[in-house]
Design a protein around this motif. Structure first.
Motif, PDB file in Angstrom:
ATOM      1  N   PRO A  44       0.832  -1.205   0.000  1.00  0.00           N
ATOM      2  CA  PRO A  44       0.000   0.000   0.000  1.00  0.00           C
ATOM      3  C   PRO A  44       0.868   1.257   0.000  1.00  0.00           C
ATOM      4  CG  PRO A  44       0.116  -0.898   2.195  1.00  0.00           C
ATOM      5  CD  PRO A  44       0.832  -1.877   1.286  1.00  0.00           C
ATOM      6  N   LEU A  45       0.337   2.330  -0.567  1.00  0.00           N
ATOM      7  CA  LEU A  45       1.028   3.617  -0.524  1.00  0.00           C
ATOM      8  C   LEU A  45       0.894   4.212   0.871  1.00  0.00           C
ATOM      9  CD1 LEU A  45      -0.256   5.153  -3.876  1.00  0.00           C
ATOM     10  CD2 LEU A  45       1.972   4.110  -3.434  1.00  0.00           C
ATOM     11  N   VAL A  46       1.865   4.975   1.287  1.00  0.00           N
ATOM     12  CA  VAL A  46       1.794   5.665   2.569  1.00  0.00           C
ATOM     13  C   VAL A  46       1.126   7.009   2.317  1.00  0.00           C
ATOM     14  CG1 VAL A  46       3.118   6.636   4.471  1.00  0.00           C
ATOM     15  CG2 VAL A  46       3.851   4.498   3.410  1.00  0.00           C
ATOM     16  N   LEU A  47      -0.010   7.236   2.942  1.00  0.00           N
ATOM     17  CA  LEU A  47      -0.747   8.495   2.788  1.00  0.00           C
ATOM     18  C   LEU A  47      -0.990   9.109   4.161  1.00  0.00           C
ATOM     19  CD1 LEU A  47      -3.399   7.510   0.117  1.00  0.00           C
ATOM     20  CD2 LEU A  47      -1.326   8.811  -0.224  1.00  0.00           C
ATOM     21  N   GLY A  48      -1.382  10.348   4.177  1.00  0.00           N
ATOM     22  CA  GLY A  48      -1.706  11.014   5.422  1.00  0.00           C
ATOM     23  C   GLY A  48      -0.516  11.667   6.098  1.00  0.00           C
ATOM     24  N   LEU A  49       0.663  11.630   5.469  1.00  0.00           N
ATOM     25  CA  LEU A  49       1.837  12.255   6.077  1.00  0.00           C
ATOM     26  C   LEU A  49       1.959  13.737   5.719  1.00  0.00           C
ATOM     27  CD1 LEU A  49       4.580   9.510   5.687  1.00  0.00           C
ATOM     28  CD2 LEU A  49       3.242  10.101   7.689  1.00  0.00           C
ATOM     29  N   GLY A  50       1.148  14.221   4.792  1.00  0.00           N
ATOM     30  CA  GLY A  50       1.223  15.627   4.392  1.00  0.00           C
ATOM     31  C   GLY A  50       0.870  16.581   5.521  1.00  0.00           C
ATOM     32  N   MET A  51       0.181  16.107   6.531  1.00  0.00           N
ATOM     33  CA  MET A  51      -0.184  16.960   7.662  1.00  0.00           C
ATOM     34  C   MET A  51       1.039  17.325   8.497  1.00  0.00           C
ATOM     35  SD  MET A  51      -3.659  15.135   8.847  1.00  0.00           S
ATOM     36  CE  MET A  51      -4.958  14.785   7.706  1.00  0.00           C
ATOM     37  N   PRO A 102       4.334  17.916   7.573  1.00  0.00           N
ATOM     38  CA  PRO A 102       5.087  19.088   7.097  1.00  0.00           C
ATOM     39  C   PRO A 102       4.332  20.405   7.295  1.00  0.00           C
ATOM     40  CG  PRO A 102       5.138  17.359   5.443  1.00  0.00           C
ATOM     41  CD  PRO A 102       4.209  16.906   6.520  1.00  0.00           C
ATOM     42  N   CYS A 103       2.990  20.367   7.188  1.00  0.00           N
ATOM     43  CA  CYS A 103       2.203  21.590   7.438  1.00  0.00           C
ATOM     44  C   CYS A 103       2.379  22.059   8.876  1.00  0.00           C
ATOM     45  CB  CYS A 103       0.729  21.346   7.142  1.00  0.00           C
ATOM     46  SG  CYS A 103       0.365  21.083   5.413  1.00  0.00           S
ATOM     47  N   ALA A 104       2.343  21.112   9.807  1.00  0.00           N
ATOM     48  CA  ALA A 104       2.520  21.460  11.221  1.00  0.00           C
ATOM     49  C   ALA A 104       3.936  21.977  11.472  1.00  0.00           C
ATOM     50  CB  ALA A 104       2.237  20.244  12.105  1.00  0.00           C
ATOM     51  N   ILE A 105       4.933  21.312  10.890  1.00  0.00           N
ATOM     52  CA  ILE A 105       6.324  21.721  11.102  1.00  0.00           C
ATOM     53  C   ILE A 105       6.579  23.103  10.515  1.00  0.00           C
ATOM     54  CG2 ILE A 105       8.710  21.193  10.456  1.00  0.00           C
ATOM     55  CD1 ILE A 105       7.931  18.205  10.663  1.00  0.00           C
ATOM     56  N   LEU A 106       6.073  23.358   9.297  1.00  0.00           N
ATOM     57  CA  LEU A 106       6.285  24.662   8.665  1.00  0.00           C
ATOM     58  C   LEU A 106       5.602  25.772   9.435  1.00  0.00           C
ATOM     59  CD1 LEU A 106       7.362  26.417   6.373  1.00  0.00           C
ATOM     60  CD2 LEU A 106       5.237  25.909   5.134  1.00  0.00           C
ATOM     61  N   SER A 107       4.350  25.557   9.819  1.00  0.00           N
ATOM     62  CA  SER A 107       3.643  26.596  10.566  1.00  0.00           C
ATOM     63  C   SER A 107       4.331  26.879  11.902  1.00  0.00           C
ATOM     64  CB  SER A 107       2.194  26.187  10.801  1.00  0.00           C
ATOM     65  OG  SER A 107       1.518  27.196  11.498  1.00  0.00           O
ATOM     66  N   ALA A 108       4.758  25.835  12.596  1.00  0.00           N
ATOM     67  CA  ALA A 108       5.462  26.032  13.866  1.00  0.00           C
ATOM     68  C   ALA A 108       6.790  26.753  13.643  1.00  0.00           C
ATOM     69  CB  ALA A 108       5.697  24.689  14.551  1.00  0.00           C
ATOM     70  N   PHE A 109       7.479  26.427  12.562  1.00  0.00           N
ATOM     71  CA  PHE A 109       8.742  27.095  12.248  1.00  0.00           C
ATOM     72  C   PHE A 109       8.512  28.581  11.970  1.00  0.00           C
ATOM     73  CE2 PHE A 109      11.639  28.523   8.854  1.00  0.00           C
ATOM     74  CZ  PHE A 109      12.837  28.482   9.550  1.00  0.00           C
ATOM     75  N   LEU A 110       7.458  28.909  11.227  1.00  0.00           N
ATOM     76  CA  LEU A 110       7.171  30.317  10.925  1.00  0.00           C
ATOM     77  C   LEU A 110       6.751  31.083  12.173  1.00  0.00           C
ATOM     78  CD1 LEU A 110       5.265  29.917   7.543  1.00  0.00           C
ATOM     79  CD2 LEU A 110       7.618  30.698   7.890  1.00  0.00           C
ATOM     80  N   ARG A 111       6.091  30.417  13.099  1.00  0.00           N
ATOM     81  CA  ARG A 111       5.627  31.093  14.315  1.00  0.00           C
ATOM     82  C   ARG A 111       6.691  31.185  15.397  1.00  0.00           C
ATOM     83  NH1 ARG A 111      -0.030  29.623  16.645  1.00  0.00           N
ATOM     84  NH2 ARG A 111       0.480  31.516  17.745  1.00  0.00           N
ATOM     85  N   GLY A 145     -17.677  15.661   7.686  1.00  0.00           N
ATOM     86  CA  GLY A 145     -16.719  14.573   7.771  1.00  0.00           C
ATOM     87  C   GLY A 145     -15.277  15.030   7.823  1.00  0.00           C
ATOM     88  N   ARG A 146     -14.410  14.029   7.926  1.00  0.00           N
ATOM     89  CA  ARG A 146     -12.971  14.238   7.865  1.00  0.00           C
ATOM     90  C   ARG A 146     -12.444  13.464   6.673  1.00  0.00           C
ATOM     91  NH1 ARG A 146     -10.922  11.441  11.758  1.00  0.00           N
ATOM     92  NH2 ARG A 146     -12.809  10.532  12.581  1.00  0.00           N
ATOM     93  N   LYS A 147     -11.139  13.505   6.455  1.00  0.00           N
ATOM     94  CA  LYS A 147     -10.544  12.735   5.364  1.00  0.00           C
ATOM     95  C   LYS A 147     -10.328  11.299   5.818  1.00  0.00           C
ATOM     96  CE  LYS A 147      -9.260  13.983   1.839  1.00  0.00           C
ATOM     97  NZ  LYS A 147      -9.956  13.958   0.565  1.00  0.00           N
ATOM     98  N   TRP A 148     -10.291  10.384   4.879  1.00  0.00           N
ATOM     99  CA  TRP A 148     -10.089   8.976   5.167  1.00  0.00           C
ATOM    100  C   TRP A 148      -8.700   8.616   4.662  1.00  0.00           C
ATOM    101  CZ3 TRP A 148     -13.973   5.879   7.360  1.00  0.00           C
ATOM    102  CH2 TRP A 148     -13.672   4.524   7.471  1.00  0.00           C
ATOM    103  N   LEU A 149      -7.666   9.059   5.385  1.00  0.00           N
ATOM    104  CA  LEU A 149      -6.293   8.876   4.923  1.00  0.00           C
ATOM    105  C   LEU A 149      -5.465   7.936   5.780  1.00  0.00           C
ATOM    106  CD1 LEU A 149      -5.372  12.568   4.057  1.00  0.00           C
ATOM    107  CD2 LEU A 149      -5.885  10.725   2.470  1.00  0.00           C
TER     108      LEU A 149
END
Length: 167
Positions: free
Chosen positions: A54-61, A63-72, A128-132
């Protein structure tokens, strides 16, 4: 159905090199099923198997958290970042579901436990939420509908029976 009465294969055929007649061969296949006697009209066949790779999905969240925390909070950064006082996330439709799932799964905190986004606005995203976060997830299919796409997961709601979020 006994295992010896079918196989993963396909029939390929065509004219031989001498053009003297049609030749056929049974070729092994990962995607076709061959029953030598043919499928019976009116029968329902079900194949149950264990999938692989299976492909690994759901990891895109992450980098978003890391980038936002880095900017803040990255005040020690030589680029002069880390001066953002408040951060907000906005998403429309599927991206709205994604940011809702982002918060549900515990990504709204950086490694030091500080808040990443102060607020989120999932616009026209439904309930709903995403199913990742499951095996063989598919981020590009729409959720199952009442009369179509019956094999796609539709929505995951936060309820007592929903899966436990991972943090």
């Amino acid at each position: 159905m006994p295992p010896e009465s079918w196989r993963f294969a396909r029939i390929e055929g065509g004219f031989g090199l001498d053009n003297q007649g049609v030749e056929q061969a049974l070729i092994p296949s990962d995607t076709h099923i061959h029953i030598p006697g043919g499928f019976e009209p009116g029968w329902i066949y079900e194949l149950v198997y264990t999938g692989r790779d299976p492909l690994v999905l759901g990891l895109g969240m992450l980098p978003c958290a890391i980038l936002s925390a880095f900017l803040r909070y990255g005040a020690d950064d030589p680029a002069g970042l880390g001066e953002i006082e408040k951060a907000y996330a906005w998403g429309r439709s599927q991206t709205g579901r994604c940011i809702r799932d982002f918060v549900y799964r515990g990504f709204n905190a950086d490694a030091a436990g500080r808040r990443v986004f102060d607020g989120i606005l999932p616009h026209v995203a439904g309930a709903g939420r995403k199913w990742l976060n499951h095996r063989f997830a598919n981020a590009v299919v729409s959720g199952g509908q009442q009369y179509e796409d019956h094999f796609n997961p539709a929505d995951t709601f936060r309820s007592p029976t929903a899966e436990t979020p991972t943090t």
